[in-house]
Design a protein around this motif. Structure first.
Motif, short mmCIF file in Angstrom:
data_model
loop_
_atom_site.label_atom_id
_atom_site.label_comp_id
_atom_site.label_asym_id
_atom_site.label_seq_id
_atom_site.Cartn_x
_atom_site.Cartn_y
_atom_site.Cartn_z
N ASN A 43 -3.17 -3.83 -7.22
CA ASN A 43 -1.78 -3.77 -7.68
C ASN A 43 -1.75 -4.28 -9.13
N GLN A 58 6.95 -6.98 -6.24
CA GLN A 58 5.56 -6.49 -6.36
C GLN A 58 4.59 -7.59 -5.95
N THR A 62 1.67 -8.73 -7.08
CA THR A 62 0.69 -8.72 -8.18
C THR A 62 -0.50 -9.63 -7.86
N THR A 102 -4.24 -6.97 -3.47
CA THR A 102 -2.94 -7.54 -3.88
C THR A 102 -3.06 -9.05 -3.91
N SER A 157 4.78 -11.20 -2.33
CA SER A 157 5.52 -10.19 -3.07
C SER A 157 6.71 -10.88 -3.74
N PHE A 207 7.17 1.45 -9.88
CA PHE A 207 7.20 0.07 -9.36
C PHE A 207 8.63 -0.33 -9.01
N TYR A 267 5.55 -0.96 -4.33
CA TYR A 267 4.35 -1.75 -4.60
C TYR A 267 4.51 -3.20 -4.15
N ALA A 268 5.30 -3.38 -3.09
CA ALA A 268 5.58 -4.74 -2.58
C ALA A 268 4.63 -5.15 -1.45
#
Ligand SMILES: NC(=O)c1ccc[n+]([C@@H]2O[C@H](COP(=O)([O-])OP(=O)(O)OC[C@H]3O[C@@H](n4cnc5c(N)ncnc54)[C@H](OP(=O)(O)O)[C@@H]3O)[C@@H](O)[C@H]2O)c1
Length: 289
Positions: free
Chosen positions: A140, A168, A170, A197, A201, A253, A258-259
């Motif tokens: 991610n 997200q 990240t 990831t 999130s 995103f 993208y969570a």
């Protein structure tokens, strides 16, 4: 310890440099493929073997692979990445490389609305079809991307992104590097694709709150439109294609797709991945006035 080399393409970039540090810490002999030897000397630590080569110039790659066993590739976001990856795979095949690790992106799909994500899907497919023993990394977004906003946060207490209220998961580049060094030095990763990831999130409102707490001063996240973000990147001198493709991926995103938090990073690290708060604590000075 084997004396054959691991070739690192994209060595001077964010992930390449972190990977070289992780491999050197494990005494793995590395060779960095760089476009400019002089530029790389200024970026990479002394003692790293450098070889000049350009992923866009296939002839320059055969010498780079001489004596190489394993190879890793990451490149910058640019219009011709699919061809650049293909050139690297061909050279790796000619050299009978025993393992190629390829840096891709989470959600790689031929039908993605993002051109960068479609490029990753195409070059992942090429690698799988190449016959090379491979591992694909699909991370991610990086915690480190917030360093692009750090100067603005330090001077104005605000940052502007087109990410709405989306969250997200990240991940820290240092964790990706540690995982990659494990993949290159232990068995069991051939033919695998890993979705990487961070441990949680966060929305960018959460991101602002965490930076504010760590630096001890307010931080405001100001959501903007993708059009405004693209224009701002152009105004800062970013090339047209790059500004457009970055705004396009940010719009993706912003949908919240993208969570998802995956287990691969924790499993490969043998510990929880670094949180965003850990990252901000380690880079606190960058966010201070
Ligand atoms: N940013 C994110 O949050 C995120 C998340 C997931 C995936 N990704 C993917 O990560 C990749 C970018 O990683 P990064 O940030 O580590 O890259 P980066 O810092 O932009 O560095 C890119 C590296 O590629 C090298 N390079 C570019 N073109 C080359 C060529 N023709 N021949 C040889 N070397 C070349 C650059 O060398 P020079 O020093 O010569 O320029 C540099 O070392 C992209 O594929 C992106 O889609 C990014």
């Amino acid at each position: 310890m084997s004396t054959s080399k691991t070739l690192i393409a994209g060595a001077t970039g964010t992930n390449g440099r972190a990977l070289i540090d992780a491999l050197v810490a494990k005494d793995v002999p590395v060779r960095a493929l760089v476009r400019s030897i002089e530029g790389a000397r200024a970026t990479l630590s002394d003692g790293i073997e450098l070889v000049q080569g350009d992923l866009g110039a296939p002839d320059s790659l055969s010498a780079a692979f001489d004596g190489v066993d394993k190879a890793y590739i990451v490149t910058s976001v640019q219009p011709d990445t699919v061809a650049l990856f293909r050139n690297f795979y061909r050279a790796a095949r000619n050299a009978s490389a025993s393992h190629v690790v390829k840096f891709s992106g989470m959600g790689a799909s031929d039908t993605s609305p993002s051109e960068v994500i479609r490029q990753h899907a195409a070059s992942d497919t090429d690698l799988r079809a190449s016959g090379l023993p491979y591992t694909i990394l699909r991370p991610n977004s990086f915690h480190q991307n917030m360093l692009w906003q750090a100067g603005g946060i330090a001077s104005t207490g605000k940052f502007y992104l087109p990410l709405g209220d989306a969250a997200q998961s990240t991940i820290d580049v240092r964790d990706i590097a540690e995982i990659t060094s494990t993949i290159l030095t232990t068995d069991g990763h051939i033919g695998k694709t890993y979705d990487l990831t961070g441990p949680e999130s966060l929305s960018f409102h959460d991101v602002a709150r965490i930076i504010a707490e760590v630096r001890g001063a307010p931080v405001d996240y100001v959501p903007i439109t993708p059009e405004a973000a693209e224009q701002a990147m152009r105004d800062q001198g970013m090339p047209e294609w790059s500004a457009h493709s970055l705004a396009e991926i940010q719009a993706l995103f912003a949908t919240g797709q993208y969570a998802q938090v995956t287990e691969d990073a924790e499993r490969l690290l043998g510990r929880s991945p670094r949180s965003f708060r850990d990252f901000v604590r380690d880079h606190k000075d960058a966010f201070m006035t």
